[in-house]
Design an enzyme around this catalytic site. Structure first.
Site, PDB file in Angstrom:
ATOM      1  N   ARG A 217       0.858  -1.170   0.000  1.00  0.00           N
ATOM      2  CA  ARG A 217       0.000   0.000   0.000  1.00  0.00           C
ATOM      3  C   ARG A 217       0.901   1.227   0.000  1.00  0.00           C
ATOM      4  O   ARG A 217       1.426   1.638   1.037  1.00  0.00           O
ATOM      5  CB  ARG A 217      -0.884  -0.027   1.249  1.00  0.00           C
ATOM      6  CG  ARG A 217      -2.006   1.008   1.249  1.00  0.00           C
ATOM      7  CD  ARG A 217      -2.619   1.097   2.634  1.00  0.00           C
ATOM      8  NE  ARG A 217      -1.729   1.819   3.549  1.00  0.00           N
ATOM      9  CZ  ARG A 217      -1.593   1.546   4.831  1.00  0.00           C
ATOM     10  NH1 ARG A 217      -2.237   0.546   5.372  1.00  0.00           N
ATOM     11  NH2 ARG A 217      -0.780   2.279   5.588  1.00  0.00           N
ATOM     12  N   HIS A 221      -3.624   4.258   4.707  1.00  0.00           N
ATOM     13  CA  HIS A 221      -4.762   3.341   4.802  1.00  0.00           C
ATOM     14  C   HIS A 221      -6.040   4.036   4.349  1.00  0.00           C
ATOM     15  O   HIS A 221      -6.888   3.431   3.688  1.00  0.00           O
ATOM     16  CB  HIS A 221      -4.915   2.852   6.247  1.00  0.00           C
ATOM     17  CG  HIS A 221      -6.148   2.049   6.486  1.00  0.00           C
ATOM     18  ND1 HIS A 221      -6.277   0.741   6.064  1.00  0.00           N
ATOM     19  CD2 HIS A 221      -7.316   2.371   7.095  1.00  0.00           C
ATOM     20  CE1 HIS A 221      -7.466   0.284   6.407  1.00  0.00           C
ATOM     21  NE2 HIS A 221      -8.123   1.255   7.032  1.00  0.00           N
ATOM     22  N   TYR A 230       4.128   5.239  11.377  1.00  0.00           N
ATOM     23  CA  TYR A 230       4.380   3.846  11.730  1.00  0.00           C
ATOM     24  C   TYR A 230       5.253   3.084  10.733  1.00  0.00           C
ATOM     25  O   TYR A 230       5.555   1.919  10.949  1.00  0.00           O
ATOM     26  CB  TYR A 230       3.057   3.088  11.937  1.00  0.00           C
ATOM     27  CG  TYR A 230       2.069   3.184  10.782  1.00  0.00           C
ATOM     28  CD1 TYR A 230       2.177   2.362   9.665  1.00  0.00           C
ATOM     29  CD2 TYR A 230       1.015   4.091  10.828  1.00  0.00           C
ATOM     30  CE1 TYR A 230       1.272   2.450   8.620  1.00  0.00           C
ATOM     31  CE2 TYR A 230       0.098   4.182   9.784  1.00  0.00           C
ATOM     32  CZ  TYR A 230       0.222   3.348   8.685  1.00  0.00           C
ATOM     33  OH  TYR A 230      -0.675   3.442   7.653  1.00  0.00           O
TER      34      TYR A 230
END
Length: 316
Positions: A217, A221, A230
């Site tokens: 990805r 998100h 993160y």
């Protein structure tokens, strides 16, 4: 794949500009989505998406404006006809489309049709109990299902290795009597061939397959997420070196395609993106009565009373 990439980027831009309230980007997963959907027989097979399958929708011929209507908030399930297009409405429940696909596959079995269901989910959703129950049910009844997991490395902010036990999602298939296959999710040809084989196997009575497409990805998100909190820039750059569009272009150039072809593809994709942007911006609000009209096939007395009360209140 180029059209999907540009539409995805434009959808993020539309969210930033307030045209749509929210969006789940899929940049980096074009090969996994387009390659798998291309293997379907649109006359008999049925696809069950999550909220991130723009590439599947475009490959199956869904009007992008109709698809983005659900993100724009004009319509909760998209403005396409699932019965005609064989693409179920978007499903925002994590793992939700997996049980729906298995139910549809059982129906196809009972109706003695050749249809195969393909259901999409992520590595995070693979930890949901519903997914395990669905795989077990498909294994017991040898149902015609392809469980297509796009392992993009992150369950929102949790890395795959921190929430998937057993080594991989594909490895779980054996426990349910299914076939498991891990493929390069950034190689559109590899994805197509793996999905085609799984569909043919299911259609011939061989049962279900779990395909784990290893991809990434590239963006957040969702448009409310900050992946920089993160994951590292080095990780992102490492995966960007294996961009699915770059890999596909290199393969096509080896087959003799020249600059003019790619220039034409880019121009067509940009024209489409411009048309879609205008179409989404022009969407009108749907009639409020529709919130009652599509709850039950035959509305209950209570629902009709709610509708009447709402209409009176709306008239002020």
């Amino acid at each position: 794949m180029v059209a999907v990439r540009l539409l995805d980027l434009d959808a993020v831009a539309m969210q930033r500009q307030g045209i749509i309230p929210g969006y789940a980007p899929m940049r980096g997963q074009e090969a996994a989505q387009v390659g798998s959907a291309a293997a379907l027989d649109r006359s008999v097979d049925f696809a069950f998406p999550t909220y991130r399958e723009l590439g599947v929708a475009i490959e199956l011929g869904i009007d992008p404006v109709s698809y983005l209507a659900s993100h724009q908030g004009a319509w909760h399930g998209g403005l396409w006809n699932p019965a005609e297009t064989h693409l179920a409405p978007l499903n925002a429940v994590v793992g939700g489309p997996v049980t729906h696909a298995v139910g549809w596959a059982m129906g196809a079995r009972l109706d003695h049709t050749d249809g195969v269901a393909i259901t999409y989910f992520g590595d995070g959703a693979s930890s949901q109990g519903d997914v395990h129950e669905a795989m077990n049910f498909a294994g017991v009844y040898r149902l015609p299902v392809v469980f297509f997991c796009q392992n993009n490395g992150w369950a929102i902010s949790v890395p795959t290795e921190a929430q998937v036990a057993g080594g991989s999602v594909a490895a779980r298939a054996e426990g349910y009597g299914l076939v498991g296959n891990r493929v390069d999710g950034n190689d559109v040809v590899a994805v197509y061939r793996a999905t085609e084989a799984a569909i043919l196997r299911a259609r011939s009575g061989g049962g279900a397959t779990v395909i784990e497409a290893m991809t990434y990805r590239a963006g957040p998100h969702s448009t409310s997420d900050d992946p920089g909190r993160y994951r590292t820039l080095d990780e992102e750059q490492e995966w960007l070196a294996r961009d699915p569009l770059t890999l596909a272009e290199a393969r096509l150039r080896e087959l003799g395609y020249v600059d003019a072809y790619f220039t034409g593809v880019e121009a067509q994709a940009r024209d489409l993106a411009a048309e879609v942007r205008n179409g989404v911006a022009a969407l009108d609000a749907r009639p409020g009565e529709e919130m009652f009209d599509f709850v039950f096939q035959a509305p209950t007395a209570s629902l009709l009373e709610q509708k009447r009360s709402w209409q009176e209140a709306s008239r002020g």
